[in-house]
Design a protein around this motif. Sequence first.
Motif, PDB file in Angstrom:
ATOM      1  N   UNK A 127     -55.816  84.226  55.083  1.00 54.74           N
ATOM      2  CA  UNK A 127     -55.921  82.791  55.383  1.00 54.74           C
ATOM      3  C   UNK A 127     -55.354  82.499  56.767  1.00 54.74           C
ATOM      4  N   UNK A 128     -54.170  83.060  57.061  1.00 53.46           N
ATOM      5  CA  UNK A 128     -53.522  82.813  58.347  1.00 53.46           C
ATOM      6  C   UNK A 128     -54.308  83.427  59.500  1.00 53.46           C
ATOM      7  N   UNK A 129     -54.930  84.556  59.256  1.00 54.38           N
ATOM      8  CA  UNK A 129     -55.747  85.183  60.297  1.00 54.38           C
ATOM      9  C   UNK A 129     -56.919  84.286  60.682  1.00 54.38           C
ATOM     10  N   UNK A 130     -57.562  83.706  59.675  1.00 56.28           N
ATOM     11  CA  UNK A 130     -58.668  82.788  59.938  1.00 56.28           C
ATOM     12  C   UNK A 130     -58.216  81.557  60.701  1.00 56.28           C
ATOM     13  N   UNK A 131     -57.061  81.030  60.334  1.00 53.47           N
ATOM     14  CA  UNK A 131     -56.535  79.841  61.018  1.00 53.47           C
ATOM     15  C   UNK A 131     -56.159  80.175  62.458  1.00 53.47           C
ATOM     16  N   UNK A 180     -46.792  74.208  65.640  1.00 51.03           N
ATOM     17  CA  UNK A 180     -47.252  72.930  65.095  1.00 51.03           C
ATOM     18  C   UNK A 180     -48.703  72.956  64.608  1.00 51.03           C
ATOM     19  N   UNK A 181     -49.639  73.288  65.481  1.00 50.37           N
ATOM     20  CA  UNK A 181     -51.051  73.216  65.096  1.00 50.37           C
ATOM     21  C   UNK A 181     -51.388  74.255  64.032  1.00 50.37           C
ATOM     22  N   UNK A 182     -50.850  75.471  64.184  1.00 50.42           N
ATOM     23  CA  UNK A 182     -51.089  76.523  63.198  1.00 50.42           C
ATOM     24  C   UNK A 182     -50.534  76.122  61.841  1.00 50.42           C
ATOM     25  N   UNK A 186     -52.606  75.285  58.351  1.00 49.59           N
ATOM     26  CA  UNK A 186     -52.321  76.063  57.134  1.00 49.59           C
ATOM     27  C   UNK A 186     -52.015  75.130  55.965  1.00 49.59           C
ATOM     28  N   UNK A 187     -51.180  74.140  56.208  1.00 45.00           N
ATOM     29  CA  UNK A 187     -50.836  73.181  55.149  1.00 45.00           C
ATOM     30  C   UNK A 187     -52.088  72.453  54.674  1.00 45.00           C
ATOM     31  N   UNK A 188     -52.945  72.056  55.622  1.00 42.22           N
ATOM     32  CA  UNK A 188     -54.180  71.345  55.278  1.00 42.22           C
ATOM     33  C   UNK A 188     -55.112  72.236  54.455  1.00 42.22           C
TER      34      UNK A 188
END
Length: 668
Positions: A127-131, A180-182, A186-188
């Motif tokens: 998930x984090x890689x995609x973000x 911030x943006x990352x 992720x939260x969204x």
Amino acid sequence: MNYNEFLKEYDLTHLDAQQQEAVRATDGPILLLAVPGSGKTTTLIARLGYLVIGKGVSPETILTMTYTVAATGEMKDRFAKKFGSQYADKMNFKTINAVCASIIRSYEWYGHKAFKLVSDEGEISKILTGIWLNVCKKYPTESDIKELRMKITYVKNQMVPKKELDSVTVSSSDGTISIKELYEEYVRFMRDSSLMDFDDQLVFSYQILKKNPKILKRFQDKYQYICVDEAQDTSFIQHRIIQMLAEKSRNIFMVGDEDQSIYGFRAAYPKALLEFERTWKDAKVLFIETNYRSTPEIVGTSMDFIRQNKKRRDKKMKAFNPSGAKIDILWAKNRIQQFDMIADIAHDATEPVTFLYRNNDTALPIIDTLDRSGIPYKVRAVDSLFFTNIIYRDVMCIFRLALNPSDGEAFMQIYYKLGLYVKKAVAEEAVAMGGNILFGLKNQVGKYTKGKLDSIIADFKKIPNLAPGNAIDLIYEMGYGDYLEQHGIDSFRLNIMRTLGVREKTIPEFIKRLEYLQKVIRAGSKTDNAKVLLSTIHSAKGLEYDNVVLVDVADGVFPSNSKDTDIEEEKRLFYVAMTRARKKLCIFAFREEESEFTEYVRSYLSNGSHVFSDNIRVGQKIKHRFFGIGVVTSIKGDTLTARFENSKELKTMSLAYIIRNKIIKFAS
């Protein structure tokens, strides 16, 4: 059963006076501060037994929280062995995440729908890689994702306000960037997908307890006595949850030691131990200060060292054991020579020896050295992230381009990191032309860039003929070092590569050796009966060893010189490392790059104590034996910084050392 009968029945008469006071302290808010090796787990288990057997407290109403699942199982087993499984099976030994899972299940029982827990870190990484790809427009390294994951944990556990997210940064492969943006992406994503991670468990549980009085009351009634082990490692939000659970009964028993708090990167909140009386009215603060683990030599030195810190409670740690071997300072010219000395120590060892180090990557040159010498070893918790780090990849690309000047993929990875101010389209055009890319680029750049390019071409011609260690030095000087500094990237891994490189004669041999080491690291240590153990200090927390050698205690390495370094936590980490030793402690020191930590220890060993001057202040005019007249610009703990008339650079030094050795005096 009265207290004395309890002690005799369960063979606990050996407990010292401070331990016994803690066992008897069963009601109200209590903080137990336990120095290293003081038998805190034995004391906590004895107290739990006394609650049930001596005081008649129902075991179902007792909640004992530990930091890890493994620690939970170990504590339950120890309790069962001492007092019987009939009590242990009824008691609640849990991690705080397990407690939070129960809170969320209760929330669902009341008719609400909870998010699905993602327990697979591999899935989180995807998930984090995609973000990251979406936000940063490029693929992250494994190191990038690990760093981002850690910072997300920090933000949630520290309850960082949204308006302060910009101040939290990630050390990425492209330098330091705001989270911030990352983080918000992720939260969204997690919210829109109805998913939660383990940190969300804490956040959601906290919100549930705040907004649902019935659920809060249910858990407050269920847990009448709450015990928290390793309280110094508990995060801010965890402390808030525990506080809510215990605010009705007020029977909260916290065990910890702020001097041993070394997980700031995971959002550990040792400040809660310093504010305990403010949080809990009529609280008691107890101490257990006898160290049953180490010799007086180790106890005295480590205790004196940690007293430099200001954000702590004073403790009077004393040794139970008789005097033993003196602490040895092992002098090496530099960090490279250190690894040869490690091989000698390991080869000559007649009993187990443990090498501890601050940074995980330090294991690589030690493993390389031991492997070459045929010395068996065990290693704790080493990973292969070094080989995915951007510095490793950049150096390998530079080597590839030096060996094959037409390697377009390698060129595109590193051209802009060498001070070549060339647009990407121009670089791509040079690659498309084929042949020697750097030569092809000469016809497409201006006069200023052409001069820089000529210098780089000359350096690239040298690289294939240099020994790998010298080649890495040249890479640093040809502009890559400036790139790392400008982007806030720690050059520690470049130093590790140089250390590994000095043992090979040619770059192809070096590349082959690195590929071999990568396989060794990924395979893991298989020699379980080896006398040599390698471990980070963090992995050694809670453990103890007869013979400890502290490695890589070098200037800029330990303590770290990173801009985010918390010097008090660095000192706590060094203190934890020293107090892992039972019988013998050796510390490497380097003549070319001595750490202020070894300087401090040497001063203590020479004089038996330190003398600090309360008269030195910022702005004070001083005279240094070597630097002449100067003015103090800052004092932080044992570190004094001053500006001298005959030097353009600020000088930083150990306050204790310069006072003890009469290196400075007040100037008129």
